[in-house]
Design a protein around this motif. Structure first.
Motif, PDB file in Angstrom:
ATOM      1  N   VAL A 155      51.565   6.616  14.876  1.00  0.00           N
ATOM      2  CA  VAL A 155      50.899   7.757  15.516  1.00  0.00           C
ATOM      3  C   VAL A 155      50.572   8.758  14.417  1.00  0.00           C
ATOM      4  O   VAL A 155      51.451   9.143  13.645  1.00  0.00           O
ATOM      5  N   LYS A 156      49.301   9.168  14.353  1.00  0.00           N
ATOM      6  CA  LYS A 156      48.856   9.998  13.228  1.00  0.00           C
ATOM      7  C   LYS A 156      48.284  11.336  13.712  1.00  0.00           C
ATOM      8  O   LYS A 156      47.194  11.383  14.280  1.00  0.00           O
ATOM      9  N   ASP A 198      58.182  11.602  12.365  1.00  0.00           N
ATOM     10  CA  ASP A 198      58.091  11.964  10.941  1.00  0.00           C
ATOM     11  C   ASP A 198      57.901  13.464  10.821  1.00  0.00           C
ATOM     12  O   ASP A 198      58.511  14.123   9.988  1.00  0.00           O
ATOM     13  N   LYS A 199      57.014  13.978  11.657  1.00  0.00           N
ATOM     14  CA  LYS A 199      56.842  15.423  11.741  1.00  0.00           C
ATOM     15  C   LYS A 199      56.078  15.748  13.015  1.00  0.00           C
ATOM     16  O   LYS A 199      55.576  14.866  13.710  1.00  0.00           O
ATOM     17  N   GLY A 200      56.018  17.043  13.332  1.00  0.00           N
ATOM     18  CA  GLY A 200      55.324  17.468  14.539  1.00  0.00           C
ATOM     19  C   GLY A 200      56.248  18.213  15.475  1.00  0.00           C
ATOM     20  O   GLY A 200      57.470  18.077  15.400  1.00  0.00           O
ATOM     21  N   GLU A 201      55.658  18.992  16.332  1.00  0.00           N
ATOM     22  CA  GLU A 201      56.426  19.796  17.285  1.00  0.00           C
ATOM     23  C   GLU A 201      55.987  19.472  18.702  1.00  0.00           C
ATOM     24  O   GLU A 201      54.800  19.369  18.986  1.00  0.00           O
ATOM     25  N   VAL A 202      56.974  19.292  19.584  1.00  0.00           N
ATOM     26  CA  VAL A 202      56.701  19.026  20.994  1.00  0.00           C
ATOM     27  C   VAL A 202      57.437  20.054  21.840  1.00  0.00           C
ATOM     28  O   VAL A 202      58.635  20.287  21.654  1.00  0.00           O
ATOM     29  N   LEU A 243      51.684  15.516  15.658  1.00  0.00           N
ATOM     30  CA  LEU A 243      52.732  14.502  15.823  1.00  0.00           C
ATOM     31  C   LEU A 243      52.432  13.276  14.955  1.00  0.00           C
ATOM     32  O   LEU A 243      51.357  12.681  15.043  1.00  0.00           O
ATOM     33  N   HIS A 244      53.398  12.921  14.118  1.00  0.00           N
ATOM     34  CA  HIS A 244      53.312  11.722  13.262  1.00  0.00           C
ATOM     35  C   HIS A 244      54.564  10.876  13.495  1.00  0.00           C
ATOM     36  O   HIS A 244      55.687  11.391  13.460  1.00  0.00           O
ATOM     37  N   VAL A 245      54.357   9.577  13.688  1.00  0.00           N
ATOM     38  CA  VAL A 245      55.482   8.646  13.879  1.00  0.00           C
ATOM     39  C   VAL A 245      55.180   7.370  13.102  1.00  0.00           C
ATOM     40  O   VAL A 245      54.042   6.887  13.112  1.00  0.00           O
ATOM     41  N   SER A 246      56.193   6.813  12.435  1.00  0.00           N
ATOM     42  CA  SER A 246      55.961   5.555  11.709  1.00  0.00           C
ATOM     43  C   SER A 246      57.079   4.553  11.958  1.00  0.00           C
ATOM     44  O   SER A 246      58.208   4.919  12.290  1.00  0.00           O
TER      45      SER A 246
END
Length: 246
Positions: free
Chosen positions: A21-22, A58-62, A11-14
């Motif tokens: 979140v990296k 930004d990317k990632g799967e939940v 999980l990446h969030v900007s």
């Protein structure tokens, strides 16, 4: 059904080009009460909101209960920070809790007697039944938080997310909320809580997620709540942590 309640992969969030979140990856089994801890600015609330698709990733799967959040939205209850709520909105306490029953209603269907009775039962569970006709804005911080927990209970969810539920609440309300969260987990529900008070972390949660933009540690409270682990997230604040008994 799988024993896995929440699965998060890379999980990446900007915000405005800055990564908040990296690359967080972890999996949470059902029935756990999980605290999300870390210093101010560590991305705790951002992490929670991105898991719920309330802010873009930004990317990632939940996956929640093995499916996308959108697919299981009705099984997820979310209690936002009190600062995110419009307390001037003209709604009574009972009507606020009644909103929790809406996901189980058909399109255009209004709550019936049984939904109203269930909402009142949820108010009783948090000790707020005597305030059912009050305007939500007339309540204290702790009372407001209890009402929003009652709304989450009314939803009959399987997974609960709470963002800083103990900020600005009285001791009695905090104790009531913690007791109910532990009861939910005993019933096989899964609860994830953004939390800032390290002194309570070991007594409130059985698992901890330690964040500082990146995942520093995740596991049982006894594993994560070690001075050598906590120091990695709170570098420079270690004297303060020693006072907290870490």
């Amino acid at each position: 059904m799988s024993d896995l309640a929440i699965s998060i992969q890379d999980l990446h969030v900007s915000y405005y080009g800055n990564e908040a979140v990296k690359g967080v990856s972890l999996s949470i089994d059902t029935g756990n009460l999980v605290g999300i801890i870390g210093p101010n600015g560590a991305g705790k609330s951002t992490f929670l909101k991105s898991v719920l698709n309330l802010i873009p990733r930004d990317k990632g799967e939940v996956k929640v209960l093995g499916k996308s959040v959108k697919e299981v939205r009705k099984k997820i209850a979310y209690v936002p920070q009190r600062s995110d709520i419009d307390w001037d909105f003209p709604i009574t306490v009972l009507d606020a809790v009644l909103i929790g029953t809406y996901p189980s209603l058909k399109l255009f269907q209004r709550p019936r007697k049984k939904e109203k009775e269930w909402a009142y039962e949820c108010l009783k569970r948090v000790g707020m039944e005597d305030f059912s006709k009050r305007q939500i804005g007339e309540l204290s911080g702790g009372q407001q938080q209890r009402v929003f927990l009652a709304r989450a209970l009314a939803q009959k969810a399987e997974v609960f997310f709470l963002d800083e539920p103990f900020v600005g609440v009285d001791v009695s309300s905090e104790e009531t909320i913690v007791k109910i969260l532990k009861e939910l987990c005993a019933q096989g529900k899964t609860v994830m809580v953004v939390h800032h008070d390290l002194s309570k972390a070991t007594s409130y949660f059985n698992q901890l997620i330690l964040l500082n933009k990146e995942l520093i540690s995740y596991g049982s409270t006894s594993e994560v709540f070690q001075s050598s682990v906590i120091e990695k997230a709170y570098n420079g604040q270690f004297a303060f942590l020693n006072e907290m008994g870490v």
